[in-house]
Design a protein around this motif. Sequence first.
Motif, PDB file in Angstrom:
ATOM      1  N   ALA A  33       0.974  -1.400   0.090  1.00  0.00           N
ATOM      2  CA  ALA A  33      -0.049  -0.228   0.130  1.00  0.00           C
ATOM      3  C   ALA A  33       0.899   1.180  -0.079  1.00  0.00           C
ATOM      4  O   ALA A  33       2.034   1.144   0.516  1.00  0.00           O
ATOM      5  CB  ALA A  33      -0.965   0.050   1.293  1.00  0.00           C
ATOM      6  N   ILE A  34       0.483   2.086  -0.683  1.00  0.00           N
ATOM      7  CA  ILE A  34       1.216   3.506  -0.759  1.00  0.00           C
ATOM      8  C   ILE A  34       0.628   4.669  -0.190  1.00  0.00           C
ATOM      9  O   ILE A  34      -0.794   4.752  -0.564  1.00  0.00           O
ATOM     10  CB  ILE A  34       1.834   3.867  -2.238  1.00  0.00           C
ATOM     11  N   GLY A  35       1.071   5.572   0.344  1.00  0.00           N
ATOM     12  CA  GLY A  35       0.321   6.731   0.975  1.00  0.00           C
ATOM     13  C   GLY A  35       1.206   7.857   0.606  1.00  0.00           C
ATOM     14  O   GLY A  35       2.261   8.155   0.202  1.00  0.00           O
ATOM     15  N   TRP A  36       0.065   8.793   0.418  1.00  0.00           N
ATOM     16  CA  TRP A  36       0.588  10.368   0.077  1.00  0.00           C
ATOM     17  C   TRP A  36       0.369  11.359   1.157  1.00  0.00           C
ATOM     18  O   TRP A  36      -0.670  10.985   2.062  1.00  0.00           O
ATOM     19  CB  TRP A  36      -0.290  11.079  -0.723  1.00  0.00           C
ATOM     20  N   CYS A  96       5.434  10.641  -1.109  1.00  0.00           N
ATOM     21  CA  CYS A  96       4.602   9.538  -1.004  1.00  0.00           C
ATOM     22  C   CYS A  96       5.573   8.555  -0.073  1.00  0.00           C
ATOM     23  O   CYS A  96       6.808   8.847   0.365  1.00  0.00           O
ATOM     24  CB  CYS A  96       4.633   8.780  -2.188  1.00  0.00           C
ATOM     25  N   ALA A  97       5.052   7.450   0.503  1.00  0.00           N
ATOM     26  CA  ALA A  97       5.710   6.518   1.598  1.00  0.00           C
ATOM     27  C   ALA A  97       5.161   5.074   1.720  1.00  0.00           C
ATOM     28  O   ALA A  97       3.978   4.875   1.060  1.00  0.00           O
ATOM     29  CB  ALA A  97       5.661   7.227   3.015  1.00  0.00           C
ATOM     30  N   ARG A  98       5.730   4.121   1.849  1.00  0.00           N
ATOM     31  CA  ARG A  98       5.413   3.060   2.272  1.00  0.00           C
ATOM     32  C   ARG A  98       5.775   2.478   3.625  1.00  0.00           C
ATOM     33  O   ARG A  98       6.781   3.240   4.253  1.00  0.00           O
ATOM     34  CB  ARG A  98       5.962   1.948   1.107  1.00  0.00           C
ATOM     35  N   THR A  99       5.268   1.302   4.135  1.00  0.00           N
ATOM     36  CA  THR A  99       5.702   0.747   5.430  1.00  0.00           C
ATOM     37  C   THR A  99       6.923   0.114   5.210  1.00  0.00           C
ATOM     38  O   THR A  99       7.393  -0.320   3.961  1.00  0.00           O
ATOM     39  CB  THR A  99       4.627  -0.174   5.823  1.00  0.00           C
ATOM     40  N   GLU A 100       7.811  -0.194   6.361  1.00  0.00           N
ATOM     41  CA  GLU A 100       8.997  -1.068   6.312  1.00  0.00           C
ATOM     42  C   GLU A 100       8.600  -2.389   5.784  1.00  0.00           C
ATOM     43  O   GLU A 100       9.306  -3.147   4.785  1.00  0.00           O
ATOM     44  CB  GLU A 100       9.620  -1.202   7.573  1.00  0.00           C
ATOM     45  N   GLU A 111       2.536   4.606  10.561  1.00  0.00           N
ATOM     46  CA  GLU A 111       3.293   3.259  10.481  1.00  0.00           C
ATOM     47  C   GLU A 111       4.136   3.244   8.901  1.00  0.00           C
ATOM     48  O   GLU A 111       4.566   2.310   8.660  1.00  0.00           O
ATOM     49  CB  GLU A 111       2.194   2.140  10.319  1.00  0.00           C
ATOM     50  N   TYR A 112       4.143   4.401   8.436  1.00  0.00           N
ATOM     51  CA  TYR A 112       4.761   4.539   7.148  1.00  0.00           C
ATOM     52  C   TYR A 112       6.176   4.941   7.374  1.00  0.00           C
ATOM     53  O   TYR A 112       6.510   5.811   8.206  1.00  0.00           O
ATOM     54  CB  TYR A 112       4.027   5.585   6.077  1.00  0.00           C
ATOM     55  N   ASP A 113       7.145   4.090   6.767  1.00  0.00           N
ATOM     56  CA  ASP A 113       8.489   4.360   7.250  1.00  0.00           C
ATOM     57  C   ASP A 113       9.429   5.055   6.207  1.00  0.00           C
ATOM     58  O   ASP A 113      10.468   5.735   6.561  1.00  0.00           O
ATOM     59  CB  ASP A 113       9.232   3.247   7.783  1.00  0.00           C
ATOM     60  N   TYR A 114       9.268   4.618   4.895  1.00  0.00           N
ATOM     61  CA  TYR A 114      10.171   5.145   3.844  1.00  0.00           C
ATOM     62  C   TYR A 114       9.392   6.094   2.946  1.00  0.00           C
ATOM     63  O   TYR A 114       8.274   5.911   2.516  1.00  0.00           O
ATOM     64  CB  TYR A 114      10.430   3.946   3.039  1.00  0.00           C
ATOM     65  N   TRP A 115      10.233   7.177   2.918  1.00  0.00           N
ATOM     66  CA  TRP A 115       9.573   8.545   2.235  1.00  0.00           C
ATOM     67  C   TRP A 115      10.580   8.802   1.176  1.00  0.00           C
ATOM     68  O   TRP A 115      11.808   8.729   1.038  1.00  0.00           O
ATOM     69  CB  TRP A 115       9.508   9.702   3.397  1.00  0.00           C
ATOM     70  N   GLY A 116       9.833   9.643   0.334  1.00  0.00           N
ATOM     71  CA  GLY A 116      10.599  10.398  -0.848  1.00  0.00           C
ATOM     72  C   GLY A 116      11.163  11.570  -0.241  1.00  0.00           C
ATOM     73  O   GLY A 116      10.819  12.018   0.895  1.00  0.00           O
ATOM     74  N   GLN A 117      11.471  12.382  -1.405  1.00  0.00           N
ATOM     75  CA  GLN A 117      12.230  13.718  -1.103  1.00  0.00           C
ATOM     76  C   GLN A 117      11.117  14.751  -1.083  1.00  0.00           C
ATOM     77  O   GLN A 117      11.182  15.766  -0.844  1.00  0.00           O
ATOM     78  CB  GLN A 117      13.501  13.968  -1.931  1.00  0.00           C
ATOM     79  N   GLY A 118       9.764  14.576  -1.614  1.00  0.00           N
ATOM     80  CA  GLY A 118       8.962  15.267  -1.720  1.00  0.00           C
ATOM     81  C   GLY A 118       8.936  16.237  -2.985  1.00  0.00           C
ATOM     82  O   GLY A 118       9.967  16.533  -3.654  1.00  0.00           O
ATOM     83  N   THR A 119       7.686  16.905  -3.391  1.00  0.00           N
ATOM     84  CA  THR A 119       7.485  17.782  -4.234  1.00  0.00           C
ATOM     85  C   THR A 119       6.677  18.935  -3.896  1.00  0.00           C
ATOM     86  O   THR A 119       5.768  18.584  -3.246  1.00  0.00           O
ATOM     87  CB  THR A 119       6.888  17.183  -5.685  1.00  0.00           C
ATOM     88  N   GLN A 120       7.002  20.112  -4.039  1.00  0.00           N
ATOM     89  CA  GLN A 120       6.259  21.285  -3.786  1.00  0.00           C
ATOM     90  C   GLN A 120       5.168  21.544  -4.534  1.00  0.00           C
ATOM     91  O   GLN A 120       5.265  21.784  -5.801  1.00  0.00           O
ATOM     92  CB  GLN A 120       7.308  22.590  -3.644  1.00  0.00           C
ATOM     93  N   VAL A 121       4.170  22.017  -3.831  1.00  0.00           N
ATOM     94  CA  VAL A 121       2.804  22.495  -4.576  1.00  0.00           C
ATOM     95  C   VAL A 121       2.373  23.659  -3.766  1.00  0.00           C
ATOM     96  O   VAL A 121       2.226  23.771  -2.665  1.00  0.00           O
ATOM     97  CB  VAL A 121       1.576  21.440  -4.132  1.00  0.00           C
ATOM     98  N   THR A 122       2.293  24.625  -4.508  1.00  0.00           N
ATOM     99  CA  THR A 122       1.866  25.996  -4.208  1.00  0.00           C
ATOM    100  C   THR A 122       0.472  26.523  -4.897  1.00  0.00           C
ATOM    101  O   THR A 122       0.497  26.482  -6.164  1.00  0.00           O
ATOM    102  CB  THR A 122       2.948  27.124  -4.323  1.00  0.00           C
ATOM    103  N   VAL A 123      -0.436  26.758  -3.984  1.00  0.00           N
ATOM    104  CA  VAL A 123      -1.725  27.384  -4.572  1.00  0.00           C
ATOM    105  C   VAL A 123      -1.910  28.651  -4.170  1.00  0.00           C
ATOM    106  O   VAL A 123      -2.021  28.955  -3.116  1.00  0.00           O
ATOM    107  CB  VAL A 123      -2.613  26.317  -4.257  1.00  0.00           C
TER     108      VAL A 123
END
Length: 125
Positions: A33-36, A96-100, A111-123
């Motif tokens: 499963a993948i979380g945002w 985005c992230a996933r569990t170990e 419970e999500y352990d591994y993350w990306g570096q992220g992307t900036q959203v500006t509204v």
Amino acid sequence: QLQFVESGGGLVQPGGSLRLSCAASGFTLDYYAIGWFRQAPGKEHEGVSCISSSDGSTYYADSVKGRFTISRDNAKNTVYLQMNSLKPEDTAVYYCARTEAVQAMCVPWDEYDYWGQGTQVTVSS
């Protein structure tokens, strides 16, 4: 090496749309499963959406329900977040992230352990 690369962020006017991508490498996306998540300046991480790997079921935070849509393409090892009707309060870095451990179903946000570096959203107008 396990890695997430988020992309698709940018500057958009209120009411506009963006499509974020989360490209995974170093592991097979099919099993997870993948979380945002997002983090606005001065605030803690907030779980936004999740998609399971077992049946494709999805979950959305109340703040984005009806406006955001999560999807996945396992063949491309990529998860997407389509964001419509964007509001200034959606401004944040999105991750985005996933569990170990292998986890096919969405689980609590902490419970999500591994993350990306992220992307900036500006509204903003």
